[in-house]
Design an enzyme around this catalytic site. Structure first.
Site, PDB file in Angstrom:
ATOM      1  N   LYS A   1      38.598  34.186  41.697  1.00 45.38           N
ATOM      2  CA  LYS A   1      40.080  33.520  42.026  1.00 45.38           C
ATOM      3  C   LYS A   1      39.865  32.084  43.099  1.00 45.38           C
ATOM      4  O   LYS A   1      38.788  32.212  43.769  1.00 45.38           O
ATOM      5  CB  LYS A   1      40.895  34.590  42.922  1.00 45.38           C
ATOM      6  CG  LYS A   1      41.367  35.731  42.075  1.00 45.38           C
ATOM      7  CD  LYS A   1      41.992  35.439  40.798  1.00 45.38           C
ATOM      8  CE  LYS A   1      42.424  36.063  39.968  1.00 45.38           C
ATOM      9  NZ  LYS A   1      43.615  37.088  40.198  1.00 45.38           N
TER      10      LYS A   1
ATOM     11  N   ARG B   1      37.935  44.535  38.524  1.00 41.07           N
ATOM     12  CA  ARG B   1      37.693  43.728  37.332  1.00 41.07           C
ATOM     13  C   ARG B   1      37.169  42.544  37.526  1.00 41.07           C
ATOM     14  O   ARG B   1      37.431  41.561  38.411  1.00 41.07           O
ATOM     15  CB  ARG B   1      39.429  43.439  36.918  1.00 41.07           C
ATOM     16  CG  ARG B   1      39.473  42.669  35.480  1.00 41.07           C
ATOM     17  CD  ARG B   1      40.961  42.624  35.224  1.00 41.07           C
ATOM     18  NE  ARG B   1      41.220  41.721  34.064  1.00 41.07           N
ATOM     19  CZ  ARG B   1      41.078  40.678  33.946  1.00 41.07           C
ATOM     20  NH1 ARG B   1      40.929  39.707  35.038  1.00 41.07           N
ATOM     21  NH2 ARG B   1      41.360  39.976  32.593  1.00 41.07           N
TER      22      ARG B   1
END
Length: 272
Positions: free
Chosen positions: A211, A247
């Site tokens: 991210k 994840r």
């Protein structure tokens, strides 16, 4: 018990992380095998990018991308998850043998999704994404001044809706939705509050991998873009706090992080 590691296989043209390298089903299956060899427990297959600014693909295109991959992996006994916001894709994936439905909209993007989840009788992940138009580059949402409270409240609402639709309580997994309509401060605040999520009744899936707020750590020091070391650090902390699953894109480094956390939490499991 250690946290599970979910390896990401993007069968897309415009993923921010792998740029369409696995659009071909055979290449996607081969990549999944690599992730399993590196220590993944579950393979999450997605046929539509959810990066900011991504254009939604036709449902038939998404089906053609993900179903062959899921069917091939399921026939080999590999645990799979389908990353989709469409009920039709989720239903087809279940028929192909998928073991989990992972909907980043929390069942809000498609009015038929919760019914499909209920009929599937497989675990389902409901993620927090506070936006009125899924798939749009909506930017940061207004979380009412308290992003942790907002995420908990909205996840509670999704749980109630899922249960009302017939989803079994034990099948519900929650994801706080790092990076989805959230600022860097929001993301770090949610990570700091991670114990409050782990202490909930339902299992927690965490998707921090690559991210922007993690990539910014190196950028602030003028170093080359590489969010994977920061991802591994978050993985270790999350696993130490007891999240059910992480994840990730780089499975090997995050599996090491998960194993370190497990050794930290359960030192008695080691004889040497």
């Amino acid at each position: 018990m250690r946290s599970q590691v979910m390896g990401i296989v993007n069968v897309t043209e415009d993923s921010f992380s792998d740029g369409g390298r696995y659009l071909d089903p055979e290449k996607a299956v081969a990549h999944a095998h690599e992730l399993i060899a590196e220590g993944a427990d579950i393979i999450d297959v997605g046929g539509e990018s959810t990066r900011p600014g991504a254009t939604r693909v036709d449902p038939d295109v998404e089906l053609r991308r993900v179903v062959p991959v899921i069917r091939a992996l399921s026939q080999e006994g590999i645990a799979t998850s389908v990353d989709t916001m469409r009920a039709s894709v989720a239903a087809a994936a279940v028929e192909a043998g998928v073991g989990m439905i992972n909907d980043v909209s929390g069942g809000l993007a498609d009015p038929e999704m919760l019914a499909v989840m209920a009929d599937s009788a497989v675990p389902v992940c409901l993620m927090h994404w506070n936006t009125s138009r899924f798939g749009d580059a909506a930017g940061a949402a207004d979380h009412g001044g308290d992003v942790v409270r907002d995420v908990h409240q909205r996840l509670d609402e999704r749980i109630e809706a899922a249960l009302a639709a017939g989803v079994r309580n034990e099948d519900i997994v929650l994801d706080p939705g790092l990076g989805f309509a959230k600022t860097a401060k929001d993301n770090w605040t949610l990570l700091h509050a991670l114990p409050s999520f782990v202490d909930r009744e339902h299992r927690i899936l965490l998707g921090a991998s690559r991210k922007r707020f993690l990539a910014a750590i190196r950028a602030e020091r003028g170093l080359a873009h590489d969010p994977d070391p920061a991802t591994a650090a978050v993985t270790a902390i999350a696993a130490q706090h007891g999240v059910w699953c992480v994840r990730v894109h780089d499975v090997a480094i995050s599996r090491d992080a998960v194993d370190v956390a497990a050794s930290w939490n359960f030192p008695g499991d080691h004889d040497g």
